[in-house]
Design a protein around this motif. Structure first.
Motif: not given
Length: 157
Positions: A16, A48-49, A45, A87, A12, A90, A10
């Motif tokens: 970011m 959304r993030t 996307l 975020l 993200r 996760s 992941d």
């Protein structure tokens, strides 16, 4: 010969953090399209993030012509843990337990040992994330740019 299976990662958090450092150093409004091109992804996307970061107060957004994303907080007041949580926090590890037969003594012992080790590892990682401010990363970035003569451009031509 067995094939090595690799868990999907992941990215993200890493992505970011990349965006936030660009935003801090370029001091311009970034559109979702620009960020999407930077990350080689879809603007939907990105929105959304980034919405999670906005809801947590780390970025702000303006709609319409001239609108986009800007930082809302000084990087010295934001840690890796803050962004991780914004975020959605996760799952840290791809490995885990099976619970096919909870009455099996072996399964219970194995799961107990794994849970303890994974919980300790996650606690250490979260502690480390909390100790690193985004300003620390920005400073390291600046040092690399100066050393390489990039004048603040992390992607020289």
């Amino acid at each position: 010969m067995t094939k090595e299976r690799r868990a999907r990662t992941d990215g993200r958090l890493s992505r970011m953090l990349h965006v936030l450092l660009h935003m801090a150093r370029q001091d311009v409004v970034f559109t979702s399209d620009q960020i999407a091109k930077m990350l080689n992804t879809n603007p939907v996307l990105v929105r959304r993030t980034m919405a999670g970061l906005r809801e947590a107060g780390y970025v702000r957004s303006e709609k319409g012509h001239g609108g986009g994303w800007t930082l809302a907080k000084d990087l010295s007041n934001v840690s890796l843990l803050d962004i991780y949580k914004a975020l959605g926090g996760s799952t840290i590890f791809a490995i885990g337990n099976i619970n096919d037969n909870p009455e099996c003594a072996v399964e219970r012992v194995v799961n107990g040992a794994m849970n303890e080790a994974l919980n300790e590892a996650e606690a250490l990682l979260m502690e480390r994330f909390e100790s690193v401010a985004l300003s620390d990363l920005a400073q390291q970035f600046d040092e690399i740019c100066r050393a390489r003569g990039w004048n603040g451009n992390p992607h020289p031509a």
